[in-house]
Design a protein around this motif. Structure first.
Motif, PDB file in Angstrom:
ATOM      1  N   ARG C  32     -62.518  22.044 -34.340  1.00  0.00           N
ATOM      2  CA  ARG C  32     -61.552  21.770 -35.393  1.00  0.00           C
ATOM      3  C   ARG C  32     -61.804  20.391 -35.952  1.00  0.00           C
ATOM      4  NH1 ARG C  32     -56.695  21.552 -32.178  1.00  0.00           N
ATOM      5  NH2 ARG C  32     -55.669  20.968 -34.108  1.00  0.00           N
ATOM      6  N   TRP C  36     -58.270  15.088 -45.066  1.00  0.00           N
ATOM      7  CA  TRP C  36     -57.372  15.074 -46.211  1.00  0.00           C
ATOM      8  C   TRP C  36     -58.184  15.090 -47.496  1.00  0.00           C
ATOM      9  CZ3 TRP C  36     -58.721  11.061 -43.168  1.00  0.00           C
ATOM     10  CH2 TRP C  36     -59.297   9.942 -43.775  1.00  0.00           C
ATOM     11  N   GLN C  37     -59.506  15.249 -47.348  1.00  0.00           N
ATOM     12  CA  GLN C  37     -60.382  15.073 -48.497  1.00  0.00           C
ATOM     13  C   GLN C  37     -61.062  16.351 -48.933  1.00  0.00           C
ATOM     14  OE1 GLN C  37     -62.750  11.988 -46.785  1.00  0.00           O
ATOM     15  NE2 GLN C  37     -61.688  10.393 -47.930  1.00  0.00           N
ATOM     16  N   ASP C  39     -60.220  18.538 -50.940  1.00  0.00           N
ATOM     17  CA  ASP C  39     -60.112  18.812 -52.366  1.00  0.00           C
ATOM     18  C   ASP C  39     -60.629  17.673 -53.220  1.00  0.00           C
ATOM     19  OD1 ASP C  39     -56.936  20.359 -51.798  1.00  0.00           O
ATOM     20  OD2 ASP C  39     -58.899  21.266 -52.109  1.00  0.00           O
ATOM     21  N   VAL C  64     -64.196  24.372 -38.089  1.00  0.00           N
ATOM     22  CA  VAL C  64     -63.044  24.886 -38.813  1.00  0.00           C
ATOM     23  C   VAL C  64     -62.316  23.702 -39.432  1.00  0.00           C
ATOM     24  CG1 VAL C  64     -60.866  26.088 -38.596  1.00  0.00           C
ATOM     25  CG2 VAL C  64     -62.816  26.790 -37.209  1.00  0.00           C
ATOM     26  N   LEU C  65     -62.223  23.720 -40.744  1.00  0.00           N
ATOM     27  CA  LEU C  65     -61.626  22.594 -41.441  1.00  0.00           C
ATOM     28  C   LEU C  65     -60.111  22.762 -41.521  1.00  0.00           C
ATOM     29  CD1 LEU C  65     -63.205  20.274 -42.556  1.00  0.00           C
ATOM     30  CD2 LEU C  65     -63.150  21.322 -44.791  1.00  0.00           C
ATOM     31  N   GLU C  66     -59.393  21.748 -41.100  1.00  0.00           N
ATOM     32  CA  GLU C  66     -57.937  21.789 -41.220  1.00  0.00           C
ATOM     33  C   GLU C  66     -57.538  20.738 -42.228  1.00  0.00           C
ATOM     34  OE1 GLU C  66     -56.841  23.255 -36.732  1.00  0.00           O
ATOM     35  OE2 GLU C  66     -56.158  21.287 -37.402  1.00  0.00           O
ATOM     36  N   HIS C  67     -57.091  21.224 -43.360  1.00  0.00           N
ATOM     37  CA  HIS C  67     -56.863  20.305 -44.470  1.00  0.00           C
ATOM     38  C   HIS C  67     -55.390  20.068 -44.717  1.00  0.00           C
ATOM     39  CE1 HIS C  67     -57.221  18.526 -48.402  1.00  0.00           C
ATOM     40  NE2 HIS C  67     -56.452  19.445 -48.894  1.00  0.00           N
ATOM     41  N   SER C  68     -55.022  18.834 -44.924  1.00  0.00           N
ATOM     42  CA  SER C  68     -53.656  18.516 -45.333  1.00  0.00           C
ATOM     43  C   SER C  68     -53.740  17.597 -46.532  1.00  0.00           C
ATOM     44  CB  SER C  68     -52.914  17.757 -44.236  1.00  0.00           C
ATOM     45  OG  SER C  68     -52.618  18.585 -43.164  1.00  0.00           O
ATOM     46  N   PRO C  69     -52.748  17.677 -47.419  1.00  0.00           N
ATOM     47  CA  PRO C  69     -52.761  16.735 -48.542  1.00  0.00           C
ATOM     48  C   PRO C  69     -52.657  15.308 -48.031  1.00  0.00           C
ATOM     49  CG  PRO C  69     -50.823  18.162 -48.629  1.00  0.00           C
ATOM     50  CD  PRO C  69     -51.610  18.582 -47.449  1.00  0.00           C
ATOM     51  N   SER C  70     -53.234  14.399 -48.768  1.00  0.00           N
ATOM     52  CA  SER C  70     -53.375  13.022 -48.334  1.00  0.00           C
ATOM     53  C   SER C  70     -52.096  12.412 -47.774  1.00  0.00           C
ATOM     54  CB  SER C  70     -53.884  12.201 -49.530  1.00  0.00           C
ATOM     55  OG  SER C  70     -53.756  10.852 -49.278  1.00  0.00           O
ATOM     56  N   ALA C  72     -49.545  13.853 -46.474  1.00  0.00           N
ATOM     57  CA  ALA C  72     -48.994  14.544 -45.305  1.00  0.00           C
ATOM     58  C   ALA C  72     -49.873  14.413 -44.074  1.00  0.00           C
ATOM     59  CB  ALA C  72     -48.818  16.024 -45.632  1.00  0.00           C
ATOM     60  N   LYS C  76     -48.921  14.473 -39.792  1.00  0.00           N
ATOM     61  CA  LYS C  76     -49.404  15.641 -39.068  1.00  0.00           C
ATOM     62  C   LYS C  76     -50.308  15.217 -37.919  1.00  0.00           C
ATOM     63  CE  LYS C  76     -50.871  20.125 -39.564  1.00  0.00           C
ATOM     64  NZ  LYS C  76     -51.206  21.092 -40.533  1.00  0.00           N
TER      65      LYS C  76
END
Lengths: 315, 283, 422
Positions: C32, C36-37, C39, C64-70, C72, C76
């Motif tokens: 994992r 945050w990048q 996008d 597996v990429l787990e992405h959150s907006p910057s 947030a 997290k």
């Protein structure tokens, strides 16, 4: 069908009080409630208990690896009671909640009464009223920040151009204006729910009562005072209770608009809880503030229900 | 007869005035949303003006296309819809019986039960998110829509129960007693009589649950990271980049994200204000 | 005699059991990675390419990429760290590094590093490698150094030369601020003053450094030091003179600069990509210089590692996670990073010669990295997050509410000293 066979029928409410009439316990009401209780409990029971337990420990994340999380009794509570920011947050939380609920109630009542009319296109208006609520919090916050911007915001622009103000108002940047702005945005975001409830409540007021008032020669104001308001008593209570609880612990609006600033001006208890947990990394103290929030909300809800609730008058 | 809208009451002038007032109030209330819409139509460089124009100066529709191109926005809409619908179904299925229990029965611990469910809502979400995360981790509920539905249901059930209870209580006893005289069991009385009469309350509570789940941000963002389950409320914030905010795109996304909830409400609002079915109770 | 259906079921089970171990062997190990990048127009494609190439080179591993907006991502990550569920490959910001180490969130990488030549190729150990108590806990993804972007055309038209000390800077800023009636149509110098945004203390720090002091020294807070007070006062006076938009967020300043409504913008190398996207035509007018010291004769910058990558201590696949870090630390990928994002990666000399030739002013940012001071106050790195909130609040009071500099800083110092008791 002739003679009523059920011994549980009364003329007076509560009409299904089995406990008094029969010797064995009536399980049905409990069974009806059980699934909901289980669902809520499964998700929230553990966290609620956890929060209370953690508040009694020293839980500062950067030190957990070396010192663990020792039990310290009420030390966290003592610490927050000695912090002036805590009392300030408590006070503002009260102001914020009362201000928002009162504003929201008045606005919702007005809108509900206006929507109660029958006219073509009212369906559209009823749906339009929901828009502030339908917009996600992040978006609403960004829009308001934009509108409130001291230099590029449309609010200052309009007020300056129409001569209402002479100098740009620091809506989100000065402590007092920020408090006002936060309350305003909250009212905007939360009122549709109350308006809908009050509208449904208005629907429930029997027409005969209005007709009777007319017969007695009541004015519009009289009708409002003696028919509408009393008829809305329980719904109003419900609206005030539920929105009060929601707003007391409403986090997103304030956090996105001001993050509790400027300084600590718009910090409420929940905002402080968040900052303690995610910015200072002190879970113990955050939990303590959280438990205090719970206790306060509980006391007020209890008082409101106890002294406000009236059995619905039966025709 | 109860609850019909007060049509043709009072002189037409008064009514016209009321409608005009409604239009004005609605207009003012919707201004922020209008502003969102306006900003979404601006080209990129036009945002920062000391005296922005109140009327649209540009109609750059491209932002609306861009958001679908730049992100899997349609997937987000789908996920949000599924989760909101799931939460509504669950909350209604569990909440209606619970509310009925509180409204129409008298039994030991009734008041406490009502308070207990409400108490669970009194803790700040930011505090309980970590223990819930841990519990979900242990039970494999992370990164799943079911987990989010469960979390949302736990948040909305108490409010739904209290709202529904309020409406159930407004149903007159006589209706139910009349049914009982006719030989209905208590459960049947609930299902065949009370529920249809409480439709406005049920629709209202259902809409509340739907909206709350649709807009919910904290739990959704904490429990979901993989792209395939991303929801609108969290996804929108990805337009807030690390170094810049793509205003026109975020506002376009905002307009679109408000639509499903608005449409659903528009469709269901007539149930909210429907009066009781005629002839249910005599005078 | 068993019913046919039951037999069928048993057969399926047996076959399944036979295949399962084989299947388990063939299954990939999933690593994992938090980000945050995903996008981001610059970084997104780079990581996508890197991950694809890595997976090709290591068929038994999957990322597996787990992405959150910057916004947030940080909360997290904290939740994940607190529940010992942090992603195997942890990406994070330099500011929080010491805090994460204190929380035991990161695995020490010395063993792994010793087998590679990363230490030799990357920026010098003392300056940039996140080292705590002699152990390296992360590898640098991106370096930072802030300098002043300026619009050469505007400066020329105003007949100004590059400021060599703070006095000249102030004059230039004021001269480059143009008004039309009550509205400012051109701003002189962008000052980050929105107290809600994390950058405020970081960029105001530059002015304190220009006068010679950080927020802390020798393990003590020195907010009431005359050098610090002078630095903050300097920024405040400029703000009051109207050279910058009120309560400015970084986004606003960045947009204004490439819209050619702002003459000077203090920022880092990452800003280049935005100018290119917003208004490529103005690139030819873009220049840069290091912020001078108050009296001239020197330069200051803030920097240090901006983005770091490490292995979480709760990971069950530490060696495998390290493989990815090693992979992108190769020279080829470091150069790709630089080309894709116009940022300075951990490796020295990653920026291509052609790029530097086409954008000579970018060299300033390389220099900035060498002069840069770290952003978390020395000695208080583990208290960075609460410090930042207090400091930004105090600076907000000074800039926006006009509170007196000395008193406000004194009050802030009092609050900060209480932090030590946690």
């Amino acid at each position: 069908m002739s003679v009523p066979t059920s011994p549980r029928l009364h003329a007076n409410p509560p009409f299904l009080s089995a406990a008094r009439r029969r010797t064995r316990v009536d399980f049905l009401p409990y069974l009806l409630f059980l699934p909901a209780l289980l669902a809520i409990g499964a998700v929230l029971f553990y966290p609620v208990v956890q929060a209370i337990l953690i508040s009694l420990r020293a839980y500062y994340l950067p030190k957990v690896a070396t010192s663990g999380t020792p039990f310290i009794g009420l030390a966290n509570y003592r610490a927050i009671s000695e912090a002036p920011e805590f009392w300030h947050a408590l006070l503002f939380n009260a102001v914020y909640t009362v201000g928002s609920v009162v504003g929201l109630y008045v606005l919702s009542l007005l809108v509900a009464m206006l929507l109660n009319d029958e006219f073509r296109g009212r369906g559209l208006f009823r749906a339009l009223v929901i828009v502030p609520w339908a917009v996600p919090y992040v978006v609403a916050a960004l829009t308001w920040i934009w509108i409130f911007d001291i230099q590029f915001g449309v609010l200052n622009s309009v007020l300056l151009r129409t001569g209402v103000i002479e100098k740009a108002v620091p809506w989100l940047l000065s402590p007092n204006w920020a408090k006002f702005s936060v309350i305003l945005s909250t009212i905007w975001k939360q009122f549709p729910f109350a308006a809908i409830m009050l509208l449904a409540g208005l629907q429930g007021i029997p027409r005969e009562l209005y007709e009777a008032a007319d017969v007695d020669g009541a004015s519009a104001l009289g009708r409002f005072r003696y028919v509408t308001l009393p008829g809305l008593h329980n719904v109003s209570l419900l609206v005030i209770l539920l929105s009060g609880i929601q707003i007391f612990k409403l986090f997103t609006v304030i956090y996105l608009l001001t993050a509790g600033g400027p300084g600590h001006a718009t910090e409420t208890l929940v905002v402080q809880t968040y900052l303690e947990a995610f910015s200072t990394f002190d879970m113990g103290r955050a939990s303590a503030i959280g438990v205090v929030t719970l206790v306060i909300t509980l006391v007020f809800s209890f008082l409101l229900i106890r002294f406000g609730y009236r059995e619905e008058a039966k025709t | 007869m109860r609850g019909r809208t007060r049509s043709r009451r009072g002189p037409t002038i008064a009514r016209t005035f009321r409608i005009a007032l409604l239009a004005v109030v609605t207009g003012l209330l919707l201004f922020p949303f209008y502003w969102t819409l306006l900003t979404s139509l601006q080209p990129r460089g036009a945002i920062y003006k000391t005296h922005p124009s109140l009327l649209p100066e540009a109609f750059r529709w491209q932002s609306y296309l861009e958001i679908f191109q730049l992100r899997p926005f349609d997937l987000w809409l789908q996920n949000s819809l599924l989760i909101a619908a799931g939460t509504t179904a669950l909350s209604m299925a569990l909440g209606i019986p619970a509310a009925y229990s509180l409204a129409r029965f008298a039994y030991q611990g009734k008041r406490s039960l009502g308070m207990v469910v409400l108490i669970t809502q009194m803790l700040p979400a930011s505090l309980i998110v970590v223990p819930i995360y841990l519990a979900f981790l242990r039970f494999g509920l992370l990164e799943s829509k079911i987990g989010v539905i469960l979390a949302h249901a736990s948040m909305t059930l108490p409010y739904a129960i209290w709202m529904l209870r309020g409406f159930f209580e407004t149903i007159p006893m006589e209706v139910l007693e009349a049914a009982m005289v006719d030989g209905c069991s208590r459960l049947r009385a609930m299902l065949r009589i009370s529920l249809p009469l409480a439709v406005p309350g049920i629709v209202g509570a259902g809409l509340y649950v739907f909206e709350t789940s649709w807009n919910e941000y904290l739990f959704a963002r904490t429990f979901i990271s993989r792209g395939e389950n991303m929801v609108v409320s969290v996804g929108i914030s990805t337009f807030i980049g690390e170094y810049t905010v793509f205003w026109h795109q975020i506002m376009a996304a905002a307009v679109i994200s408000a639509l499903p909830a608005f449409i659903i409400f528009f469709v269901f609002q007539r149930f909210l204000v429907q009066g009781l079915s005629s002839g249910a109770v005599k005078g | 005699m068993m019913p046919r259906r039951l037999t069928a079921i048993l057969l399926v089970l047996l076959v399944g059991l036979a295949i399962a171990p084989g299947a388990a062997l063939a299954a990939k190990t999933a690593l994992r990675m938090g980000t945050w990048q995903a996008d981001d127009p610059a970084f997104g494609p780079f990581y996508k390419e890197a991950i694809a190439a890595f997976q090709k080179a290591n068929p038994d591993l999957e990322i597996v990429l787990e992405h959150s907006p910057s916004a947030a991502y940080w909360d997290k990550l904290l939740t994940q760290i607190a529940t010992k569920n942090a992603p195997d490959i942890m990406k994070f910001a330099g500011y929080n590094f010491h805090e994460y180490v204190a929380m035991n969130a990161l695995e020490a990488l010395d063993g792994f590093l010793a087998k590679t030549d990363i230490l030799r190729r990357f920026y010098p150990v003392q300056k940039s490698f996140p080292v705590v108590d002699g152990k390296a806990y992360a590898v640098i993804l991106m370096q930072r150094g802030t300098a002043v972007y300026y619009n050469m055309r505007m400066l020329q038209e105003a007949g100004l030369a590059i400021p060599k000390d703070l006095k000249q800077l102030a004059e230039a800023a004021k001269k480059l601020t143009k008004k039309r009636g009550a509205e400012t149509v051109q701003y002189g110098l962008g000052l980050r003053t929105d107290p809600k945004h994390q950058d405020v203390q970081e960029y105001t720090l530059l002015f304190a450094l220009a006068y010679g002091s950080h927020w802390s020294a020798n393990g003590k807070w020195v907010l009431t030091d005359p050098k610090v007070i002078q630095g903050v006062q300097f920024a405040k006076d400029l703000y009051d003179a109207g050279v910058s938009p009120l309560s400015a967020q970084p986004n606003l300043l960045r947009e204004l600069f490439w819209q050619e409504k702002l003459a000077m913008q203090i920022d880092g190398p990452w800003y280049y990509a935005q100018i290119e996207k917003g208004n490529p035509k103005m690139l030819k007018d873009v220049g840069s210089f290091l912020l001078p010291t108050a009296g001239g004769g020197g330069a200051v910058s803030t920097g240090g590692p901006m983005n770091l990558i490490g292995v979480s201590s709760n990971s069950k696949f530490k060696a495998e996670a390290w493989k990815f870090i090693e992979f992108i630390s190769q020279s080829e990928w470091q150069r790709k990073f630089a080309d894709a994002s116009f940022n300075v990666p951990g490796m020295k000399g990653a920026l291509s010669a052609e790029f530097l030739k086409a954008n000579p002013w970018f060299g300033t940012f390389q220099e900035a990295i060498d002069v840069a001071e770290q952003i978390p106050p020395p000695g208080f790195e583990t208290k960075f997050s609460p410090f930042r909130k207090t400091m930004n609040g105090a600076l907000g009071d000074i800039f926006i509410l006009g509170k007196p500099v000395q008193e406000t800083l004194k009050a802030a110092q009092g609050e900060l000293e209480k932090l030590a008791t946690r």
